[in-house]
Structure formats: structure tokens, C-alpha cells
Enzyme design. Structure first.
Site, mmCIF file in Angstrom:
data_model
loop_
_atom_site.group_PDB
_atom_site.id
_atom_site.type_symbol
_atom_site.label_atom_id
_atom_site.label_comp_id
_atom_site.label_asym_id
_atom_site.label_seq_id
_atom_site.Cartn_x
_atom_site.Cartn_y
_atom_site.Cartn_z
ATOM 1 N N SER A 136 0.838 -1.202 0.000
ATOM 2 C CA SER A 136 0.000 0.000 0.000
ATOM 3 C C SER A 136 0.873 1.252 0.000
ATOM 4 O O SER A 136 2.046 1.196 0.397
ATOM 5 C CB SER A 136 -0.854 -0.044 1.285
ATOM 6 O OG SER A 136 -1.565 1.140 1.466
ATOM 7 N N TYR A 139 2.909 8.936 17.882
ATOM 8 C CA TYR A 139 3.462 8.659 16.547
ATOM 9 C C TYR A 139 4.788 9.399 16.369
ATOM 10 O O TYR A 139 5.784 8.828 15.917
ATOM 11 C CB TYR A 139 2.448 9.111 15.491
ATOM 12 C CG TYR A 139 2.923 9.039 14.057
ATOM 13 C CD1 TYR A 139 2.885 7.840 13.352
ATOM 14 C CD2 TYR A 139 3.385 10.174 13.389
ATOM 15 C CE1 TYR A 139 3.303 7.776 12.024
ATOM 16 C CE2 TYR A 139 3.806 10.121 12.065
ATOM 17 C CZ TYR A 139 3.763 8.913 11.386
ATOM 18 O OH TYR A 139 4.182 8.862 10.077
#
Ligand code: NAD
Length: 243
Positions: free
Chosen positions: A16, A150
């Protein structure tokens, strides 16, 4: 002339987005590429889209037994690895105050633990002069609202390269980091990102990035074109993180 003839590459999260486009570029430059991803159906589609010189292996990078299986398949099929693009990663917007243990563990398990053990378990297969490319983010050095976990994982990824170039120096293995800016990919849309989160006006080149922009930088870091480039963080972000 192709830049990666005879090379064997691994792209984690190659089914992806940035990973898939990069796998296509690596094959176009003559490499044989192993791609991984968690979902078999997407993996099969990606293998078909790449078309040749590719093997898809269903794999969760945060699962060490899965990684052992991955490298034993590469060992059996090709016996070596020249390029590792440790790209698989996830992110979610969660502001401080709402961070859960699950969010922390999942993000660190995939982005940090998974990346570390991908590289460590690849070592026995790596050829002299191999190139390791770690996918971080502009978030490694910038503050982005609600993206602290993150961002911390990506700062950790950037840090790994600094030490690993020393740990691997006997083998002439280069380790570099590519740090994309805003690149609309499936995960970008899953997060519900819009121009409001990252206005194009904040990007000096006046546009968001494409997966092609990142793939070209990875090919540079994977190939002999970057033969004396080691330990850097290459921002591919239209200048966003520099202002
Ligand atoms: P994406 O969702 O299209 O791709 C993510 C890939 O990681 C997928 O192939 C997915 O299967 C894989 N993956 C996720 N968890 C996994 C796991 N546990 N095991 C194996 N594979 C796993 O998103 P993308 O934008 O192409 O992201 C690729 C990398 O680029 C990530 O590390 C991301 O943090 C980084 N990045 C993306 C952007 C952006 O704007 N798109 C910006 C900076 C950094």
C-alpha cells in the site's frame, strides 16, 4: 542503465501507499522485491500490480515469529538481501489527556519494535555494502497537534540510524532515514486528514507530496548513487520541516 540489477530488496508494508510505489520503482531498477503486509487480499493485489520480480509475504512486523518466517523464506528463495526498506508504520491522532496504553503499545510495537527487529533479523542475510532505509516522518522533528505518540516513534526511528551506522560499520552497511512530509495515501485518508490539518500553504513547494516523490528518494538511498551517504535523515517534504 538500471541501478539495482541483481539486488534483492525487502519492503515492509509494501502492499500500500509509499511502500507499494517504492516496490514498483525498485523492480523497475532491476531489483527482485519481497513485500510484506498484514492483509493477504491487498498483498495479492499489490503483487499483481507490480507484475514481476516480486514475492508477497503476509506478515505482522510486530510479531517476531512472523519475522523469523519472513527471513527464512527470503533465505530459501534468494539467500541474501541487499536493500531493506523498513516502511511499515501506523499513526493515529490522540491528544495528550486521551492517550491509552493500547494506543501507545500498538504504535510503538509496530513503528519501533517491529522496525528494530525487522532490521536485526535481516542482518544475517545482508550483503557487504547493503543499504538499509528507515521510513520516519517530518514528525520526527516537528510538533503536530495530537500526534505525540506517533512522533515519538519516528524520533526513535531517526535515532536508530545514528547508532546502527556504528554497529554495522565493519560490514560497510549504510543506514539512512527517509522522512516524508504530507503524502496522501490510504492511511492519510483513514485518519480523516484534510487540508485543514496540513495546509498546503505551509509547504514551501506549494503542494503535497506523492508516493513517487518518496520512492525516488528511496531508490537514491538504496543505490550506489548514495554510496557515501550514511546516517542521514533525508526530508522529502517540499521544505515543510525546514521553516
Ligand atoms: P499506508 O497505510 O498506505 O501503508 C502502511 C503500510 O504498513 C501498509 O502496507 C500496511 O499493511 C503496513 N503495516 C501497518 N502495520 C503493519 C504491521 N504490523 N505489519 C506489517 N505491515 C504493517 O500508509 P503510508 O502513508 O504509505 O505509510 C508508510 C510509511 O510512511 C509509514 O511508516 C508512515 O508512518 C510513513 N509516513 C507516511 C506519511 C504520509 O503522509 N503518508 C508521512 C510521513 C511518514
Amino acid at each position: 542503465m538500471q541501478k539495482l540489477t541483481g539486488k534483492v530488496a525487502l519492503v515492509t508494508g509494501g502492499n500500500s501507499g509509499i511502500g507499494l510505489t517504492t516496490a514498483k520503482y525498485l523492480v523497475a531498477e532491476g531489483a527482485y522485491v519481497f513485500i510484506t503486509g498484514r492483509r493477504q487480499a491487498e498483498l495479492d493485489q499489490a503483487v499483481e500490480a507490480i507484475g514481476k520480480n516480486v514475492t508477497g509475504i503476509q506478515n505482522d512486523v510486530s510479531n517476531l515469529a512472523d519475522l523469523d518466517r519472513l527471513f527464512s523464506i527470503i533465505q530459501q528463495e534468494k539467500g541474501k538481501l541487499d536493500i531493506v526498506f523498513a516502511n511499515a508504520g501506523v499513526g493515529e491522532f490522540v491528544p495528550l489527556g486521551s492517550i491509552t496504553e493500547k494506543h501507545f503499545d500498538e504504535t510503538f510495537n509496530i513503528n519501533v519494535k517491529g522496525l528494530l527487529f525487522t532490521v536485526q533479523k535481516a542482518l544475517p542475510l545482508l550483503s557487504e555494502g547493503a543499504s538499509i532505509i528507515l521510513n520516519a516522518s517530518v514528525a520526527s522533528i516537528t510538533g503536530i497537534p495530537a500526534l505525540s505518540v506517533y512522533s515519538a516513534t519516528k524520533a526513535a526511528v531517526r535515532s536508530f540510524a545514528r547508532t546502527w551506522i556504528l554497529d554495522l560499520k565493519e560490514h560497510q552497511i549504510r543506514v539512512n532515514v527517509v522522512s516524508p512530509g504530507v503524502v496522501p495515501t490510504p492511511s492519510y485518508y483513514r485518519l480523516g486528514l484534510t487540508d485543514e490539518h496540513f495546509p498546503v500553504s505551509a509547504i514551501p513547494l506549494g503542494r503535497v507530496g506523492t508516493t513517487n516523490d518518496i520512492a525516488k528518494a528511496v531508490v537514491f538511498l538504496a543505490s550506489d548513487d548514495s554510496s557515501f551517504v550514511n546516517g542521514i535523515e533525508l526530508f522529502v517534504d517540499g521544505g515543510m520541516a525546514q521553516i
